[in-house]
Scaffold this motif. Structure first.
Motif, PDB file in Angstrom:
ATOM      1  N   PRO A  35       0.800  -1.236   0.000  1.00 29.50           N
ATOM      2  CA  PRO A  35       0.000   0.000   0.000  1.00 29.50           C
ATOM      3  C   PRO A  35       0.827   1.278   0.000  1.00 29.50           C
ATOM      4  O   PRO A  35       0.409   2.284  -0.559  1.00 29.50           O
ATOM      5  CB  PRO A  35      -0.813  -0.110   1.290  1.00 29.50           C
ATOM      6  N   ARG A  49      -2.143   7.676  -3.416  1.00 29.33           N
ATOM      7  CA  ARG A  49      -3.025   7.906  -2.258  1.00 29.33           C
ATOM      8  C   ARG A  49      -4.487   7.973  -2.679  1.00 29.33           C
ATOM      9  O   ARG A  49      -5.378   7.711  -1.885  1.00 29.33           O
ATOM     10  CB  ARG A  49      -2.619   9.193  -1.531  1.00 29.33           C
ATOM     11  N   CYS A  64      -5.986   5.890  -4.434  1.00 25.78           N
ATOM     12  CA  CYS A  64      -6.569   4.549  -4.295  1.00 25.78           C
ATOM     13  C   CYS A  64      -7.319   4.433  -2.970  1.00 25.78           C
ATOM     14  O   CYS A  64      -8.312   3.719  -2.875  1.00 25.78           O
ATOM     15  CB  CYS A  64      -5.489   3.477  -4.371  1.00 25.78           C
ATOM     16  N   PHE A  65      -6.844   5.136  -1.961  1.00 26.28           N
ATOM     17  CA  PHE A  65      -7.503   5.122  -0.648  1.00 26.28           C
ATOM     18  C   PHE A  65      -8.496   6.268  -0.494  1.00 26.28           C
ATOM     19  O   PHE A  65      -9.635   6.068  -0.098  1.00 26.28           O
ATOM     20  CB  PHE A  65      -6.460   5.214   0.478  1.00 26.28           C
ATOM     21  N   SER A  66      -8.063   7.486  -0.814  1.00 26.61           N
ATOM     22  CA  SER A  66      -8.901   8.656  -0.542  1.00 26.61           C
ATOM     23  C   SER A  66     -10.169   8.681  -1.387  1.00 26.61           C
ATOM     24  O   SER A  66     -11.163   9.283  -0.978  1.00 26.61           O
ATOM     25  CB  SER A  66      -8.104   9.948  -0.750  1.00 26.61           C
ATOM     26  N   ILE A  92     -12.606  -0.438   1.214  1.00 25.59           N
ATOM     27  CA  ILE A  92     -11.199  -0.815   1.320  1.00 25.59           C
ATOM     28  C   ILE A  92     -11.139  -2.169   2.015  1.00 25.59           C
ATOM     29  O   ILE A  92     -11.710  -2.344   3.095  1.00 25.59           O
ATOM     30  CB  ILE A  92     -10.384   0.223   2.124  1.00 25.59           C
ATOM     31  N   VAL A 129      -2.129   2.207   5.627  1.00 22.85           N
ATOM     32  CA  VAL A 129      -3.501   1.723   5.775  1.00 22.85           C
ATOM     33  C   VAL A 129      -4.179   2.366   6.980  1.00 22.85           C
ATOM     34  O   VAL A 129      -5.343   2.781   6.904  1.00 22.85           O
ATOM     35  CB  VAL A 129      -3.531   0.180   5.867  1.00 22.85           C
ATOM     36  N   PHE A 133      -6.143   5.572   6.568  1.00 21.75           N
ATOM     37  CA  PHE A 133      -7.421   5.604   5.860  1.00 21.75           C
ATOM     38  C   PHE A 133      -8.475   4.659   6.437  1.00 21.75           C
ATOM     39  O   PHE A 133      -9.655   4.801   6.143  1.00 21.75           O
ATOM     40  CB  PHE A 133      -7.215   5.247   4.379  1.00 21.75           C
TER      41      PHE A 133
END
Length: 180
Positions: A96, A101, A103-105, A110, A124, A127
């Motif tokens: 990760p 970023r 991909c998470f925000s 998730i 990880v 987020f």
């Protein structure tokens, strides 16, 4: 091997953009040098392809080993604007800390499997409301699933056997979804 075992899959190259009438799972296997810019001011072959998908719209994108994509403006555009262009994305990685970023925000959900690298854990934890070490340890193939909008965490058991997964794909592909 599992994706290859799903009916209606087709290997493609960078010249193929599925039309609105094409249905199925289209597999593009970029090599590492397809992800790198030949020069600082030139896009990579993968970036050019992703811009074509951004313009095409209405196609799902599954990325395995997402860290390989690297710095890529088209990929970030898909992550930030993909929902409005009907481009759902599933991005998988074992590292990760090395992925965008966004991909998470920008994620709606998730899913987190067991991590051991402190940098990956820290990424990880930024987020997902997991405090590593305080949660009950994950068993083999279990995961945490975080619903971002509901701020709800679930603990998931391992996935069903591949035979069952193929049945799900067959039913969904029958409804004419397109995934790349």
């Amino acid at each position: 091997e599992h994706i290859d075992s799903i009916a209606n899959t087709q290997e493609i190259d960078f010249s193929y953009i599925p039309s609105k009438n094409d249905h199925g799972i289209f597999i593009l296997r970029p090599l590492p040098w397809h992800c790198k810019r030949p020069r600082y001011d030139q896009p990579s072959p993968l970036e050019i392809y992703l811009w074509k998908l951004w313009n095409r719209e209405d196609v799902g994108l599954f990325c395995d080993e997402t860290f390989m994509i690297g710095q890529n403006e088209a990929f970030d555009a898909l992550l930030t604007q993909g929902r409005s262009k009907l481009i759902p994305m599933i991005c998988c990685t074992q590292r990760p800390v090395w992925i965008s970023r966004f991909c998470f925000s920008e994620a709606s959900f998730i899913q987190v499997f067991d991590l051991i690298d402190a940098r990956d854990i820290q990424t990880v934890e930024g987020f997902v409301p997991i405090v590593w070490g305080e949660e009950i340890p994950l068993r083999e193939h279990e995961s945490f699933y975080f619903d971002v909008s509901r701020k709800q965490m679930y603990r998931w058991k391992p996935v069903p056997p591949m035979k069952e997964i193929r049945k799900v794909f067959a039913a969904k592909l029958h409804r004419k979804w397109r995934w790349l």
